[in-house]
Motif scaffolding. Structure first.
Motif, short mmCIF file in Angstrom:
data_model
loop_
_atom_site.label_atom_id
_atom_site.label_comp_id
_atom_site.label_asym_id
_atom_site.label_seq_id
_atom_site.Cartn_x
_atom_site.Cartn_y
_atom_site.Cartn_z
N PRO A 95 1.90 1.31 -0.20
CA PRO A 95 2.30 2.71 -0.22
C PRO A 95 2.84 3.12 -1.58
CG PRO A 95 3.28 1.52 1.64
CD PRO A 95 2.70 0.50 0.71
N THR A 97 5.43 4.22 -4.22
CA THR A 97 6.83 3.87 -4.31
C THR A 97 7.61 4.94 -5.05
OG1 THR A 97 6.31 1.52 -4.31
CG2 THR A 97 8.48 2.15 -5.11
N SER A 101 12.29 5.50 -1.02
CA SER A 101 11.18 5.78 -0.13
C SER A 101 10.90 4.60 0.79
CB SER A 101 9.93 6.11 -0.94
OG SER A 101 9.45 4.96 -1.64
N VAL A 103 8.41 3.58 4.75
CA VAL A 103 7.41 3.96 5.74
C VAL A 103 8.06 3.87 7.12
CG1 VAL A 103 5.43 3.24 4.35
CG2 VAL A 103 6.56 1.58 5.84
N LYS A 121 -0.54 8.60 7.05
CA LYS A 121 -0.49 9.73 6.13
C LYS A 121 -1.67 10.67 6.33
CE LYS A 121 -2.63 7.18 2.27
NZ LYS A 121 -2.42 6.72 0.88
N THR A 140 4.27 7.71 3.30
CA THR A 140 5.49 7.43 2.56
C THR A 140 6.50 8.53 2.83
OG1 THR A 140 4.29 6.28 0.82
CG2 THR A 140 6.47 7.09 0.26
N ASP A 284 10.98 0.56 0.89
CA ASP A 284 10.04 -0.15 0.03
C ASP A 284 10.59 -1.51 -0.37
OD1 ASP A 284 8.12 1.79 0.11
OD2 ASP A 284 8.76 2.79 -1.72
#
Length: 295
Positions: A95, A97, A101, A103, A121, A140, A284
């Motif tokens: 994903p 970054t 951030s 998920v 997404k 994200t 992350d």
């Protein structure tokens, strides 16, 4: 003898029907979660310059922003005849970054599957978020800083066509009237792309991905999220009378959409099998640790 048996069977069915005991199969009574698909507009059409201002105004949007050259002159943006790629495209294996951030993992406690799922997404054709088993296609997100309820920002929708709808919010469902979620009711909201709404506000009119895709105006709430000490995410819906309602997250596989409802049993009875899921935020940095441990 055969005639008597047939007559008795028919009489039993007739009696059951007249008494209300006989019912059609449950599958014949299910309601559609989404509207007919005849008039859907691709969300990519909403990129500035691809949808006329008249069409944008029909959906409660302002006119498209003009493009500007460095000398200050303005020109109309024309769609490219061939797709272009950025000189430094995002990697496809992890994903994007950004500071703070992460998920959102989606887990079905009732399932024995070991497959990991994430909020995707990719919006579906109705402008709704679903799930994916590909971490590179996970949405994200960044969490709000409020210690209570907050909005979740979504800086990286796959299509790039809802950059002006940067929040993961609830959008009232097609088969739901008004803006409330109540117990003993199948009323529901989709998870989709929205503008931000005020903390503590009930559902209000606001731009969202479902309305853009369908042309059907629906109210929204974005400041619905809370996070626990174990990073579990929960949603609380604010009704018009100020009542705070626990909004359960259900997964509706037929349209690959995550929905919110105050009454999962009534929802399933009306729309079909939709397991309740648990959502949790993984930063992350957490993902990086897990990836390193797996090597």
């Amino acid at each position: 003898m055969a005639f008597k048996l047939i007559f008795a069977a028919l009489a039993a069915v007739s009696l059951a029907a007249s008494s209300g005991a006989y019912q059609l199969p449950r599958s014949d009574q299910l309601q559609p979660l989404n509207p007919p698909i005849d008039n859907l507009i691709p969300l990519s059409a909403y990129i500035d310059g691809l949808l006329t201002n008249a069409e944008r105004m029909k959906r409660g949007m302002g006119p498209a922003r003009p493009s500007k050259f460095s000398d200050g002159s303005v020109t109309r943006r024309e769609p490219s005849s061939t797709p272009t790629s950025p000189s430094n495209p995002e990697p496809t294996d992890v994903p994007t970054t950004t500071p703070g951030s992460g998920v959102i993992r989606i887990h079905d406690p009732s399932s024995s599957s070991t497959t990991l799922y994430w909020v995707s997404k990719d919006l579906n054709n109705f402008g709704e978020y679903g799930r994916t088993d590909d971490i590179s296609k996970a949405l994200t997100v960044t969490l709000g800083s409020d210690s209570g309820r907050f909005s979740i920002r979504t800086p990286s929708p796959a299509c790039g066509c809802v950059s002006d709808l940067p929040f993961l919010g609830g959008i009232m469902g097609y088969a739901t009237s008004g803006g409330d979620l109540k117990s003993s009711s199948a009323d529901y909201a989709y998870l989709g792309a929205t503008v931000e709404t005020a903390n503590g506000s009930p559902a209000v009119s606001g731009d969202n991905s479902f309305t853009r895709a369908t042309g059907i105006s629906k109210s929204i709430e974005s400041s619905i999220w809370s996070i626990s000490s174990d990073n579990s995410l929960t949603a609380t819906w604010i009704n018009a009378d100020g009542a705070m309602v626990d909004a359960h997250i259900l997964y509706y596989a037929a349209d690959n959409v995550l929905s919110l409802t105050a009454d999962p049993v009534s929802f399933v009875n009306n729309f079909g099998a939709s397991p309740a899921v648990v959502s949790s935020w993984l930063s992350d940095s957490t993902l990086a640790v897990k990836a390193t441990a797996a090597i």
